[in-house]
Design a protein around this motif. Structure first.
Motif, PDB file in Angstrom:
ATOM      1  N   ALA A 163      55.155  -6.822 -93.525  1.00 54.39           N
ATOM      2  CA  ALA A 163      56.235  -5.973 -92.983  1.00 54.39           C
ATOM      3  C   ALA A 163      56.592  -5.873 -91.505  1.00 54.39           C
ATOM      4  O   ALA A 163      55.671  -5.541 -90.927  1.00 54.39           O
ATOM      5  CB  ALA A 163      56.308  -4.768 -93.752  1.00 54.39           C
ATOM      6  N   GLY A 164      57.869  -5.851 -90.842  1.00 56.33           N
ATOM      7  CA  GLY A 164      58.005  -5.623 -89.498  1.00 56.33           C
ATOM      8  C   GLY A 164      57.875  -6.713 -88.635  1.00 56.33           C
ATOM      9  O   GLY A 164      57.699  -6.731 -87.479  1.00 56.33           O
ATOM     10  N   ALA A 165      57.649  -8.083 -89.390  1.00 54.88           N
ATOM     11  CA  ALA A 165      57.505  -9.337 -88.570  1.00 54.88           C
ATOM     12  C   ALA A 165      58.303 -10.183 -89.256  1.00 54.88           C
ATOM     13  O   ALA A 165      58.666 -10.413 -90.398  1.00 54.88           O
ATOM     14  CB  ALA A 165      55.918  -9.652 -88.570  1.00 54.88           C
ATOM     15  N   SER A 166      58.515 -11.419 -88.189  1.00 52.70           N
ATOM     16  CA  SER A 166      59.304 -12.415 -88.683  1.00 52.70           C
ATOM     17  C   SER A 166      58.606 -13.818 -88.055  1.00 52.70           C
ATOM     18  O   SER A 166      58.156 -13.746 -87.124  1.00 52.70           O
ATOM     19  CB  SER A 166      60.667 -12.549 -88.360  1.00 52.70           C
ATOM     20  OG  SER A 166      61.614 -13.652 -88.469  1.00 52.70           O
ATOM     21  N   LEU A 197      60.126  -7.586 -79.525  1.00 56.30           N
ATOM     22  CA  LEU A 197      60.583  -6.921 -80.733  1.00 56.30           C
ATOM     23  C   LEU A 197      62.149  -7.001 -80.514  1.00 56.30           C
ATOM     24  O   LEU A 197      62.667  -6.662 -79.457  1.00 56.30           O
ATOM     25  CB  LEU A 197      60.249  -5.436 -80.809  1.00 56.30           C
ATOM     26  CG  LEU A 197      58.484  -5.330 -80.987  1.00 56.30           C
ATOM     27  CD1 LEU A 197      57.859  -5.398 -79.780  1.00 56.30           C
ATOM     28  CD2 LEU A 197      58.577  -4.258 -81.794  1.00 56.30           C
ATOM     29  N   LYS A 248      65.200  -5.348 -82.706  1.00 57.56           N
ATOM     30  CA  LYS A 248      65.566  -4.216 -83.822  1.00 57.56           C
ATOM     31  C   LYS A 248      64.428  -3.712 -84.692  1.00 57.56           C
ATOM     32  O   LYS A 248      64.597  -3.689 -85.845  1.00 57.56           O
ATOM     33  CB  LYS A 248      66.759  -4.780 -84.673  1.00 57.56           C
ATOM     34  CG  LYS A 248      68.022  -4.974 -84.066  1.00 57.56           C
ATOM     35  CD  LYS A 248      69.083  -5.639 -85.297  1.00 57.56           C
ATOM     36  CE  LYS A 248      70.521  -5.678 -84.344  1.00 57.56           C
ATOM     37  NZ  LYS A 248      71.376  -6.298 -85.239  1.00 57.56           N
ATOM     38  N   ILE A 256      61.732  -5.580 -85.318  1.00 53.29           N
ATOM     39  CA  ILE A 256      61.193  -6.538 -85.850  1.00 53.29           C
ATOM     40  C   ILE A 256      60.435  -7.290 -84.855  1.00 53.29           C
ATOM     41  O   ILE A 256      60.945  -7.752 -83.971  1.00 53.29           O
ATOM     42  CB  ILE A 256      62.059  -7.387 -86.726  1.00 53.29           C
ATOM     43  CG1 ILE A 256      62.600  -6.315 -87.896  1.00 53.29           C
ATOM     44  CG2 ILE A 256      60.988  -8.533 -87.584  1.00 53.29           C
ATOM     45  CD1 ILE A 256      61.748  -5.955 -88.812  1.00 53.29           C
ATOM     46  N   ARG A 257      59.336  -7.638 -85.118  1.00 54.81           N
ATOM     47  CA  ARG A 257      58.381  -8.734 -84.076  1.00 54.81           C
ATOM     48  C   ARG A 257      58.798 -10.100 -84.362  1.00 54.81           C
ATOM     49  O   ARG A 257      58.873 -10.474 -85.659  1.00 54.81           O
ATOM     50  CB  ARG A 257      56.872  -8.352 -84.076  1.00 54.81           C
ATOM     51  CG  ARG A 257      56.496  -6.913 -83.588  1.00 54.81           C
ATOM     52  CD  ARG A 257      55.057  -6.911 -83.960  1.00 54.81           C
ATOM     53  NE  ARG A 257      54.616  -5.576 -83.188  1.00 54.81           N
ATOM     54  CZ  ARG A 257      54.478  -4.251 -83.490  1.00 54.81           C
ATOM     55  NH1 ARG A 257      55.337  -4.075 -84.640  1.00 54.81           N
ATOM     56  NH2 ARG A 257      54.107  -3.345 -82.739  1.00 54.81           N
ATOM     57  N   TYR A 258      59.148 -10.770 -83.384  1.00 59.57           N
ATOM     58  CA  TYR A 258      59.558 -12.163 -83.364  1.00 59.57           C
ATOM     59  C   TYR A 258      58.600 -12.961 -82.606  1.00 59.57           C
ATOM     60  O   TYR A 258      57.981 -12.785 -81.870  1.00 59.57           O
ATOM     61  CB  TYR A 258      60.942 -12.538 -82.980  1.00 59.57           C
ATOM     62  CG  TYR A 258      61.932 -12.048 -83.862  1.00 59.57           C
ATOM     63  CD1 TYR A 258      62.345 -12.863 -84.854  1.00 59.57           C
ATOM     64  CD2 TYR A 258      62.358 -10.691 -83.824  1.00 59.57           C
ATOM     65  CE1 TYR A 258      63.373 -12.467 -85.925  1.00 59.57           C
ATOM     66  CE2 TYR A 258      63.399 -10.309 -84.779  1.00 59.57           C
ATOM     67  CZ  TYR A 258      63.798 -11.230 -85.830  1.00 59.57           C
ATOM     68  OH  TYR A 258      64.918 -10.558 -86.665  1.00 59.57           O
TER      69      TYR A 258
END
Length: 268
Positions: free
Chosen positions: A124-127, A252, A254, A256-258
């Motif tokens: 969660a919190g990552a893409s 990051l 919004k 979310i880590r990319y």
């Protein structure tokens, strides 16, 4: 006869039963042997290969039937009993060898499949996607480029633990004390010490985007300080969970880590 004799003491009458050879029993014994042996082989092979749970009861029942007192004709056919018990042992050894061969092939196939395991879910919190900010970045290490030693995503635990972990940024190798630059204009949101990150900074940029810098030796800035693109913010260190001096960099959007790889490749 001895019953009528008054002078000769009576002797015990012995009944001598002629020994029956294996051939005396006739072809029915051979037929029975062949039938039971083939039937047992077929059932055991099927049970082994198909992994039936009845394999143990089958073997127990069969061995019980091989006892001389348990069947119609085995009670008097010791040779047949010995033969069938030997068949049982031979069949068990043969099936065991066959099963090890089959199981070994299955293990090899399983190992081959595990070379390319199914993708694990992203935390969660990552893409897993890359992200390019609307503003341009500068490379965060002064005088260093293309120094990535560990990328974004799943990797083997570098700290010697078992299993894998999801790496939330890019590790950029550099000598300890190398100057770290702010990747873009922004405001210092976090300047603190973390058990894993060690000394780290988190800078807020336009549109809510953020960059994170970890394992620093020294911090040159404080929370709330406004920064310009390319301004020195600290030095490369070996604090927190590391295997050597480097900069851990995150991007990051919004919250979310990319994957920052593409953004770093395009950085000036």
């Amino acid at each position: 006869m001895w019953e009528e004799s008054k002078t000769t003491p009576p002797q015990e009458k012995k009944t001598i039963r002629p020994k029956r050879s294996y051939e005396d029993g006739g072809d029915w014994i051979l037929g029975a042997q062949a039938f039971l042996s083939l039937a047992f082989v077929g059932v055991v092979l099927a049970a082994k290969i198909l992994q039936w749970p009845i394999l143990s009861p089958i073997r127990t029942t069969f061995m019980a039937l091989m006892q001389p007192e348990q069947s119609l004709f085995l009670s008097e056919e010791r040779n047949f009993s010995a033969f069938t018990e030997e068949v049982a042992r031979s069949v068990e050894e043969t099936v065991s060898t066959l099963w090890q061969s089959v199981n070994g092939s299955a293990t090899a196939e399983t190992a081959a499949r595990n070379i390319h395991p199914k993708a694990q879910p992203v935390p969660a919190g990552a893409s897993l996607e890359s992200y390019l900010p609307d503003f341009s970045l500068v490379f965060p290490l002064q005088g260093w480029n293309n120094t990535e030693t560990s990328g974004y995503g799943w990797r083997t635990n570098p700290m010697g633990g078992s299993g894998t972990e999801f790496h939330l940024g890019n590790d950029l190798a550099a000598e300890e004390g190398t100057t770290i630059l702010a990747a873009a204009d922004g405001v210092v949101r976090v300047a603190a010490v973390h058990p894993s990150y060690g000394n780290y900074l988190r800078i807020l940029h336009e549109n809510g985007d953020e960059t994170l810098y970890a394992h620093l030796q020294y911090l040159f800035v404080h929370v709330g300080q406004r920064l310009s693109r390319g301004e020195p913010i600290g030095t490369v260190g070996d604090t927190g969970n590391t295997t050597g001096p480097h900069l851990h960099f995150e991007l990051l959007h919004k919250g979310i880590r990319y994957d920052p790889s593409e953004a770093l490749q395009t950085a000036a």
